[in-house]
Design an enzyme around this catalytic site. Structure first.
Site, mmCIF file in Angstrom:
data_model
loop_
_atom_site.group_PDB
_atom_site.id
_atom_site.type_symbol
_atom_site.label_atom_id
_atom_site.label_comp_id
_atom_site.label_asym_id
_atom_site.label_seq_id
_atom_site.Cartn_x
_atom_site.Cartn_y
_atom_site.Cartn_z
ATOM 1 N N THR A 32 -8.921 1.806 -8.254
ATOM 2 C CA THR A 32 -8.765 0.795 -7.201
ATOM 3 C C THR A 32 -8.890 1.457 -5.827
ATOM 4 O O THR A 32 -8.438 2.590 -5.639
ATOM 5 C CB THR A 32 -7.373 0.141 -7.323
ATOM 6 O OG1 THR A 32 -7.285 -0.485 -8.602
ATOM 7 C CG2 THR A 32 -7.142 -0.908 -6.235
ATOM 8 N N SER A 34 -11.259 1.774 -1.860
ATOM 9 C CA SER A 34 -12.613 1.733 -1.300
ATOM 10 C C SER A 34 -13.549 2.713 -2.015
ATOM 11 O O SER A 34 -14.735 2.417 -2.223
ATOM 12 C CB SER A 34 -12.574 2.031 0.199
ATOM 13 O OG SER A 34 -11.936 3.260 0.450
ATOM 14 N N ASP A 85 -11.302 7.188 -10.383
ATOM 15 C CA ASP A 85 -10.454 6.582 -9.354
ATOM 16 C C ASP A 85 -10.354 7.512 -8.146
ATOM 17 O O ASP A 85 -10.609 8.707 -8.242
ATOM 18 C CB ASP A 85 -9.044 6.324 -9.938
ATOM 19 C CG ASP A 85 -8.221 5.372 -9.083
ATOM 20 O OD1 ASP A 85 -8.730 4.873 -8.056
ATOM 21 O OD2 ASP A 85 -7.059 5.116 -9.447
ATOM 22 N N GLY A 86 -9.969 6.948 -7.024
ATOM 23 C CA GLY A 86 -9.751 7.703 -5.794
ATOM 24 C C GLY A 86 -8.330 8.244 -5.729
ATOM 25 O O GLY A 86 -7.574 8.194 -6.707
ATOM 26 N N LYS A 98 -1.105 8.792 -5.194
ATOM 27 C CA LYS A 98 -1.892 7.566 -5.242
ATOM 28 C C LYS A 98 -0.976 6.378 -4.955
ATOM 29 O O LYS A 98 0.227 6.500 -4.948
ATOM 30 C CB LYS A 98 -2.538 7.398 -6.624
ATOM 31 C CG LYS A 98 -3.589 8.458 -6.897
ATOM 32 C CD LYS A 98 -4.320 8.282 -8.218
ATOM 33 C CE LYS A 98 -4.747 6.893 -8.507
ATOM 34 N NZ LYS A 98 -5.565 6.270 -7.452
ATOM 35 N N GLY A 100 -1.793 4.020 -2.302
ATOM 36 C CA GLY A 100 -2.004 3.432 -0.974
ATOM 37 C C GLY A 100 -2.415 1.971 -1.076
ATOM 38 O O GLY A 100 -2.108 1.161 -0.208
ATOM 39 N N GLU A 107 -2.866 2.061 -12.388
ATOM 40 C CA GLU A 107 -3.728 3.252 -12.331
ATOM 41 C C GLU A 107 -3.188 4.333 -13.264
ATOM 42 O O GLU A 107 -3.943 4.996 -13.985
ATOM 43 C CB GLU A 107 -3.800 3.772 -10.890
ATOM 44 C CG GLU A 107 -4.566 2.838 -9.975
ATOM 45 C CD GLU A 107 -4.502 3.208 -8.512
ATOM 46 O OE1 GLU A 107 -5.375 2.745 -7.761
ATOM 47 O OE2 GLU A 107 -3.589 3.938 -8.091
ATOM 48 N N LYS A 125 -8.778 14.218 1.927
ATOM 49 C CA LYS A 125 -7.637 14.001 1.013
ATOM 50 C C LYS A 125 -7.071 15.308 0.448
ATOM 51 O O LYS A 125 -6.023 15.302 -0.186
ATOM 52 C CB LYS A 125 -8.071 13.099 -0.159
ATOM 53 C CG LYS A 125 -8.758 11.784 0.248
ATOM 54 C CD LYS A 125 -7.784 10.812 0.851
ATOM 55 C CE LYS A 125 -8.397 9.472 1.244
ATOM 56 N NZ LYS A 125 -8.800 8.611 0.174
HETATM 57 C C1 5RP Z 1 -4.841 2.554 -4.766
HETATM 58 C C2 5RP Z 1 -5.090 4.016 -4.760
HETATM 59 C C3 5RP Z 1 -6.374 4.485 -4.163
HETATM 60 O O1 5RP Z 1 -7.043 5.265 -5.099
HETATM 61 C C4 5RP Z 1 -6.059 5.310 -2.939
HETATM 62 O O2 5RP Z 1 -5.271 4.527 -2.064
HETATM 63 C C5 5RP Z 1 -7.324 5.786 -2.248
HETATM 64 O O3 5RP Z 1 -7.987 4.687 -1.687
HETATM 65 P P1 5RP Z 1 -9.366 4.813 -0.943
HETATM 66 O O4 5RP Z 1 -10.391 5.155 -1.974
HETATM 67 O O5 5RP Z 1 -9.574 3.454 -0.323
HETATM 68 O O6 5RP Z 1 -9.244 5.900 0.108
HETATM 69 O O7 5RP Z 1 -4.314 4.817 -5.222
HETATM 70 O O8 5RP Z 1 -3.556 2.247 -5.265
#
Ligand code: 5RP
Length: 224
Positions: A32, A34, A85-86, A98, A100, A107, A125
């Site tokens: 989840t 961007s 995932d990010g 994680k 945010g 996740e 990051k």
């Molecule tokens: C969501 C997360 C996202 O992976 C994290 O916030 C990074 O987000 P982005 O790819 O928008 O920088 O943990 O719950």
């Protein structure tokens, strides 16, 4: 390069990594945020090569479905090869913060089911010590104040993320000013507070592969 271009580059790198290994019956675990959104958009061009996805949030589920990708209930799937995932922060051991986007619990569940967790992030990051990004903790709503008091005892300053209700009906405390010297230990400690659903520390199950977008290209790190 902009931050979005870096995110797009790591999304493409993750796609290039998994594409040769996808089979007609493959399921892909989807994160989840961007960066994950860039991955979904890139993956969609190859939707005929695999069966479908399991998603870590309603938002990603909607995006996958908009692309015509089937989304399965995790209970009907079992284990699968990849979760992509990010992250909000990572260290060199691929331990992460994680949450945010408030999707931390799902996740963590989808990551737990995947054989390989591929984390994709821009190089802003990467940190030497986790905790500059406030640590999200998902909590049962009635336990919010109790959990906040317990977190203060651990040295953190919890701030209620007002107006946010997670896909699970939980609320989020963002914990500031934590010095996270021992991520695995802190993850266990927070998990044990009654009323906590999950912490956004991913140290007991860190990423297996980290793809980091830099202006010089994508750097790939693997867990030891
Ligand atoms: C969501 C997360 C996202 O992976 C994290 O916030 C990074 O987000 P982005 O790819 O928008 O920088 O943990 O719950």
């Amino acid at each position: 390069m902009t931050q979005d271009e870096l995110k797009q580059a790591v999304a493409q790198a993750a796609l290039d990594y998994i594409l040769p290994k996808l089979e007609k019956d493959s399921i892909v675990g989807i994160g989840t945020g961007s960066t994950a959104n860039f991955f979904i958009d890139a993956l969609a061009k190859h939707k005929d090569l695999f069966d479908g996805a399991v998603s870590s949030s309603k938002a990603s589920e909607d995006r996958l479905k908009d692309h015509g990708i089937s989304v399965f209930d995790l209970n009907s799937v079992g284990t699968f090869e990849f979760y992509v995932d990010g992250a909000d922060e990572t260290n060199e051991r691929l331990e992460l913060i994680k949450g945010g986007g408030a999707a931390l619990t799902r996740e963590k569940i989808v990551a737990a089911c995947a054989k390989e967790f591929i984390c994709i992030a821009d190089d802003s990051k990467m940190v030497s010590l986790l905790g500059q990004f406030p640590l999200p903790v998902e909590v049962i709503p009635m336990a919010r104040s109790f959990v906040a008091r317990e977190i203060v005892k651990l040295g953190g300053d919890p701030v209620y993320r007002e107006g946010v209700v997670t896909d699970n009906g939980g609320v989020i405390l963002d914990v500031h000013n934590l010095r996270i010297d021992s991520p695995m230990e802190l993850e266990s400690q927070i998990n044990q507070i009654t009323g906590v659903i999950t912490s956004g520390l991913f140290a007991l199950r860190p990423a297996d592969v980290l793809m980091l977008g830099t202006t010089n290209g994508v750097t790939t790190l693997k867990a030891n």
